[in-house]
Design a protein around this motif. Structure first.
Motif, PDB file in Angstrom:
ATOM      1  N   SER A 165     -19.564  13.119 -77.317  1.00 45.56           N
ATOM      2  CA  SER A 165     -20.734  14.000 -77.376  1.00 45.56           C
ATOM      3  C   SER A 165     -21.342  14.183 -75.993  1.00 45.56           C
ATOM      4  O   SER A 165     -21.788  15.284 -75.655  1.00 45.56           O
ATOM      5  N   PHE A 166     -21.328  13.145 -75.159  1.00 45.93           N
ATOM      6  CA  PHE A 166     -21.857  13.269 -73.796  1.00 45.93           C
ATOM      7  C   PHE A 166     -21.018  14.257 -72.985  1.00 45.93           C
ATOM      8  O   PHE A 166     -21.557  15.142 -72.326  1.00 45.93           O
ATOM      9  N   LEU A 167     -19.697  14.100 -73.042  1.00 42.84           N
ATOM     10  CA  LEU A 167     -18.832  14.967 -72.255  1.00 42.84           C
ATOM     11  C   LEU A 167     -18.851  16.405 -72.753  1.00 42.84           C
ATOM     12  O   LEU A 167     -18.807  17.351 -71.951  1.00 42.84           O
ATOM     13  N   LEU A 168     -18.951  16.597 -74.049  1.00 41.16           N
ATOM     14  CA  LEU A 168     -19.011  17.967 -74.573  1.00 41.16           C
ATOM     15  C   LEU A 168     -20.338  18.630 -74.225  1.00 41.16           C
ATOM     16  O   LEU A 168     -20.394  19.852 -74.045  1.00 41.16           O
ATOM     17  N   SER A 169     -21.399  17.852 -74.108  1.00 35.05           N
ATOM     18  CA  SER A 169     -22.692  18.454 -73.757  1.00 35.05           C
ATOM     19  C   SER A 169     -22.764  18.803 -72.276  1.00 35.05           C
ATOM     20  O   SER A 169     -23.594  19.606 -71.875  1.00 35.05           O
ATOM     21  N   ASN A 170     -21.883  18.246 -71.453  1.00 34.60           N
ATOM     22  CA  ASN A 170     -21.897  18.499 -70.014  1.00 34.60           C
ATOM     23  C   ASN A 170     -20.897  19.556 -69.584  1.00 34.60           C
ATOM     24  O   ASN A 170     -20.681  19.735 -68.395  1.00 34.60           O
ATOM     25  N   GLN A 171     -20.291  20.257 -70.494  1.00 41.09           N
ATOM     26  CA  GLN A 171     -19.301  21.269 -70.087  1.00 41.09           C
ATOM     27  C   GLN A 171     -19.952  22.501 -69.591  1.00 41.09           C
ATOM     28  O   GLN A 171     -20.957  22.960 -69.891  1.00 41.09           O
TER      29      GLN A 171
END
Length: 97
Positions: free
Chosen positions: A91-97
């Motif tokens: 969820s962290f990495l998907l929110s930073n795309q």
């Protein structure tokens, strides 16, 4: 030579009904026993917080270097702890795309 025992159609149907009923009873008992276990409350462990902070640092460092195609690799956790943090990292990495 002895003759095989012949069973009537009613006997076969009754045997199948008993087997199906036993299977359904066993299935419902297994589902009830697994459903009765309380689910642990979802919380982000301290290790996951540290891991996400490290990911943030590495992403910021890569952003400063501005390489066109960069591959970031992370290590420092055992497979079990990484699996525990899988949802939070995703969820962290998907929110930073």
């Amino acid at each position: 030579m002895s003759k095989p025992i012949r069973m009537s159609r009613r006997t076969w149907v009754a045997a199948w009904v008993v087997l199906c009923a036993a299977g359904l009873a066993a299935t419902s008992a297994l589902q009830a026993s697994s459903a009765s276990k309380p689910e642990p409350a979802e919380s982000v462990s301290a290790h996951c917080d540290e891991l996400i902070a490290e990911v943030k640092k590495q992403l910021a460092k890569a952003e400063q270097q501005r390489e066109e195609e960069a591959i970031l690799a992370f290590s420092g956790g055992s497979a079990g702890t990484l699996e525990d943090c899988d949802g939070e990292l995703r969820s962290f990495l998907l929110s930073n795309q």
